[in-house]
Design a protein around this motif. Sequence first.
Motif, PDB file in Angstrom:
ATOM      1  N   GLU A  80      -6.012   0.880   8.257  1.00  0.00           N
ATOM      2  CA  GLU A  80      -5.160  -0.803   8.340  1.00  0.00           C
ATOM      3  C   GLU A  80      -5.536  -1.516   9.456  1.00  0.00           C
ATOM      4  O   GLU A  80      -5.760  -2.243  10.402  1.00  0.00           O
ATOM      5  CB  GLU A  80      -4.685  -0.948   7.380  1.00  0.00           C
ATOM      6  CG  GLU A  80      -3.312  -0.024   7.926  1.00  0.00           C
ATOM      7  CD  GLU A  80      -2.778   0.800   7.415  1.00  0.00           C
ATOM      8  OE1 GLU A  80      -1.752   1.111   7.184  1.00  0.00           O
ATOM      9  OE2 GLU A  80      -3.556   1.011   6.695  1.00  0.00           O
ATOM     10  N   LEU A 101       2.335  -4.970   9.383  1.00  0.00           N
ATOM     11  CA  LEU A 101       2.592  -3.195   8.809  1.00  0.00           C
ATOM     12  C   LEU A 101       3.225  -2.630   9.338  1.00  0.00           C
ATOM     13  O   LEU A 101       3.874  -2.384  10.207  1.00  0.00           O
ATOM     14  CB  LEU A 101       0.341  -3.031   9.650  1.00  0.00           C
ATOM     15  CG  LEU A 101      -0.508  -3.973   9.559  1.00  0.00           C
ATOM     16  CD1 LEU A 101      -1.605  -2.884   9.828  1.00  0.00           C
ATOM     17  CD2 LEU A 101      -0.730  -3.955   8.046  1.00  0.00           C
ATOM     18  N   ALA A 105      -0.103 -13.640   2.413  1.00  0.00           N
ATOM     19  CA  ALA A 105      -0.858 -12.820   0.885  1.00  0.00           C
ATOM     20  C   ALA A 105      -0.128 -13.538   0.021  1.00  0.00           C
ATOM     21  O   ALA A 105      -0.531 -14.375  -1.016  1.00  0.00           O
ATOM     22  CB  ALA A 105      -0.496 -11.424   1.072  1.00  0.00           C
ATOM     23  N   GLU A 133       1.441  -6.181  -4.056  1.00  0.00           N
ATOM     24  CA  GLU A 133       0.795  -6.173  -2.693  1.00  0.00           C
ATOM     25  C   GLU A 133      -0.384  -6.306  -2.231  1.00  0.00           C
ATOM     26  O   GLU A 133      -1.366  -5.341  -3.556  1.00  0.00           O
ATOM     27  CB  GLU A 133       1.167  -4.868  -1.501  1.00  0.00           C
ATOM     28  CG  GLU A 133       1.468  -3.782  -2.062  1.00  0.00           C
ATOM     29  CD  GLU A 133       0.907  -2.448  -1.169  1.00  0.00           C
ATOM     30  OE1 GLU A 133       1.773  -2.913  -0.126  1.00  0.00           O
ATOM     31  OE2 GLU A 133       1.024  -1.504  -1.800  1.00  0.00           O
ATOM     32  N   PHE A 134      -1.252  -6.631  -1.249  1.00  0.00           N
ATOM     33  CA  PHE A 134      -3.048  -5.829  -1.587  1.00  0.00           C
ATOM     34  C   PHE A 134      -2.887  -5.324   0.289  1.00  0.00           C
ATOM     35  O   PHE A 134      -2.295  -5.823   0.980  1.00  0.00           O
ATOM     36  CB  PHE A 134      -3.208  -7.664  -1.176  1.00  0.00           C
ATOM     37  CG  PHE A 134      -3.442  -8.637  -2.672  1.00  0.00           C
ATOM     38  CD1 PHE A 134      -4.471  -7.651  -3.724  1.00  0.00           C
ATOM     39  CD2 PHE A 134      -3.236  -9.754  -2.782  1.00  0.00           C
ATOM     40  CE1 PHE A 134      -4.542  -8.552  -4.812  1.00  0.00           C
ATOM     41  CE2 PHE A 134      -3.182 -10.647  -3.769  1.00  0.00           C
ATOM     42  CZ  PHE A 134      -3.901 -10.277  -4.743  1.00  0.00           C
ATOM     43  N   ASN A 135      -3.846  -4.267  -0.219  1.00  0.00           N
ATOM     44  CA  ASN A 135      -4.185  -3.677   1.235  1.00  0.00           C
ATOM     45  C   ASN A 135      -5.840  -4.415   1.075  1.00  0.00           C
ATOM     46  O   ASN A 135      -6.051  -4.243   0.295  1.00  0.00           O
ATOM     47  CB  ASN A 135      -4.010  -2.346   0.703  1.00  0.00           C
ATOM     48  CG  ASN A 135      -2.345  -2.351   0.786  1.00  0.00           C
ATOM     49  OD1 ASN A 135      -1.581  -2.589   1.873  1.00  0.00           O
ATOM     50  ND2 ASN A 135      -2.067  -1.232   0.244  1.00  0.00           N
ATOM     51  N   ALA A 136      -6.421  -4.415   2.927  1.00  0.00           N
ATOM     52  CA  ALA A 136      -7.764  -4.682   2.500  1.00  0.00           C
ATOM     53  C   ALA A 136      -8.633  -3.356   2.744  1.00  0.00           C
ATOM     54  O   ALA A 136      -9.556  -2.972   3.899  1.00  0.00           O
ATOM     55  CB  ALA A 136      -7.510  -5.541   4.583  1.00  0.00           C
ATOM     56  N   LYS A 148       2.390 -10.181   5.159  1.00  0.00           N
ATOM     57  CA  LYS A 148       2.945 -10.236   3.573  1.00  0.00           C
ATOM     58  C   LYS A 148       2.847 -11.583   2.957  1.00  0.00           C
ATOM     59  O   LYS A 148       2.824 -12.640   2.056  1.00  0.00           O
ATOM     60  CB  LYS A 148       3.769  -9.322   3.018  1.00  0.00           C
ATOM     61  CG  LYS A 148       3.626  -7.799   2.931  1.00  0.00           C
ATOM     62  CD  LYS A 148       4.462  -7.075   2.698  1.00  0.00           C
ATOM     63  CE  LYS A 148       4.508  -5.670   2.843  1.00  0.00           C
ATOM     64  NZ  LYS A 148       3.732  -5.025   4.358  1.00  0.00           N
ATOM     65  N   TYR A 196      -7.953  -4.181  -2.441  1.00  0.00           N
ATOM     66  CA  TYR A 196      -6.145  -2.913  -2.885  1.00  0.00           C
ATOM     67  C   TYR A 196      -5.139  -3.616  -3.547  1.00  0.00           C
ATOM     68  O   TYR A 196      -4.725  -4.547  -2.777  1.00  0.00           O
ATOM     69  CB  TYR A 196      -5.861  -2.158  -2.182  1.00  0.00           C
ATOM     70  CG  TYR A 196      -4.619  -0.929  -2.131  1.00  0.00           C
ATOM     71  CD1 TYR A 196      -3.432  -2.081  -2.546  1.00  0.00           C
ATOM     72  CD2 TYR A 196      -5.145   0.044  -2.455  1.00  0.00           C
ATOM     73  CE1 TYR A 196      -2.245  -1.114  -2.900  1.00  0.00           C
ATOM     74  CE2 TYR A 196      -3.460   1.123  -2.874  1.00  0.00           C
ATOM     75  CZ  TYR A 196      -2.304   0.242  -3.110  1.00  0.00           C
ATOM     76  OH  TYR A 196      -1.542   1.029  -3.415  1.00  0.00           O
ATOM     77  N   GLU A 256      -3.658  -8.143   4.114  1.00  0.00           N
ATOM     78  CA  GLU A 256      -3.057  -6.980   4.266  1.00  0.00           C
ATOM     79  C   GLU A 256      -1.850  -7.100   5.236  1.00  0.00           C
ATOM     80  O   GLU A 256      -0.376  -6.453   5.090  1.00  0.00           O
ATOM     81  CB  GLU A 256      -3.475  -6.095   4.338  1.00  0.00           C
ATOM     82  CG  GLU A 256      -2.460  -4.160   4.906  1.00  0.00           C
ATOM     83  CD  GLU A 256      -3.518  -3.454   4.816  1.00  0.00           C
ATOM     84  OE1 GLU A 256      -2.661  -1.973   4.528  1.00  0.00           O
ATOM     85  OE2 GLU A 256      -4.536  -2.874   4.820  1.00  0.00           O
TER      86      GLU A 256
END
Length: 427
Positions: A71, A147, A106, A283-286, A103, A269, A100
């Motif tokens: 990330e 992060l 998002a 959560e979202f991840n990229a 937060k 994600y 990501e």
Amino acid sequence: MKVLVVGGGGREHALVWKLAQSPKVSRVYCAPGNAGIAQVAECVPIGVNDFAALAEFAKKESIELTVVGPEDPLLGGIVDYFEEQGLKIFGPKKEAALIEGSKAFAKELMKKYNIPTGAYCAFTDYEAALAYVREQGAPIVIKADGLAAGKGVTVAFTLEEAEEALRTMMVDDVFSGAGARVVIEEYLAGEEMTLLSFVDGETVIPMVPSQDHKPVFNDDRGPNTGGMGTYSPVPHMDELVVRRAIDEIVIPTAKAMVAEGRPFRGILYAGLMITDKGPKVIEFNARFGDPETQVVLPRLASDLADIFVATVNGRLDECRVEWKKDATVCVIMASEGYPGSYLKGREITGLPENTDDVIVFHAGTAEKDGRIVTSGGRVLGVTAIGEDLSEAQRKAYETVKRISFVGAHYRTDIGAKALRRAEEKTK
């Protein structure tokens, strides 16, 4: 074609391993890689955030596709940089990777577009955050906004735990600035599921679901880690739940990002909690998850390089992605002390040759004087493939028992939850 993978962990080993199987790929490079990756790709000693050196290498070696694993470089703008240099690269641009990187961003996006998630408040003032937590009570979830290597989340079951989490994030600054702003969320009860998707603007192709195990000890006890193991499929999550997650969360999020002028192109994600009211976003991840990638990619029947190229060229809608019916289980072997401080340089013995049904993905390893030694907190991801989860789990743990290094520890219940649920259904 020549491919460069950026990163050096278990996720990147899985990416390299899968890309090397493509008949379209003539050579795979990895920067910086690790001892396991070096067995299937040429490792290049360039850091993941050294964009200029990475781009220069890509030009020099006529790299036709670069794939970003972690990330940090995505949030730093590596995709923007490469595209400015006229280089093909897979991953979201900086403005899209913010899903990501913040937060709070998002959460605000989900609130605006009615995407199911828990109630929340964001704070930059410690005293205000503390007052809010005391007003809400426990259980409650405290998250560092930025992060934090998968460790910036505390699920606090007591007020004392919540206050301690706030103090370490906002006052002690254990996450080097990532906790300057915190997001405090409603505790969601249920069971977790990860859903990764290939995304190209509004085009979404979901992958097979998996389930991660974040707490360090059996039965989901102890502090959160980057992930201690995964399995796929998640048979006790019926198809209707997965379909709802796609229709109510993933597709609306892709469309929301386009509407916001931040079109997402890469891997989205979605970390989900399956509540009694349906799936909600944790959560979202990229990017690809770690260790979810280690169980999802072995089940991919299609050519991963083809999918990446189509996405980069804005033609994901032309792809047909197919999956194997096999089950996969990945057990993480970690260093003594992880997720806290740990020693490096301990020799690893008993490493098997990879086979069609057992692959040992290296996460934190290095080569020293001809020996493979530990160099990270999560050291190995032992992944096994079977006709069902029971067989995959058995093969994974049989392999784990043959591998050793001083202080190694791992969970012994990866996949147990799914097997228990399956047994309950038959009664």
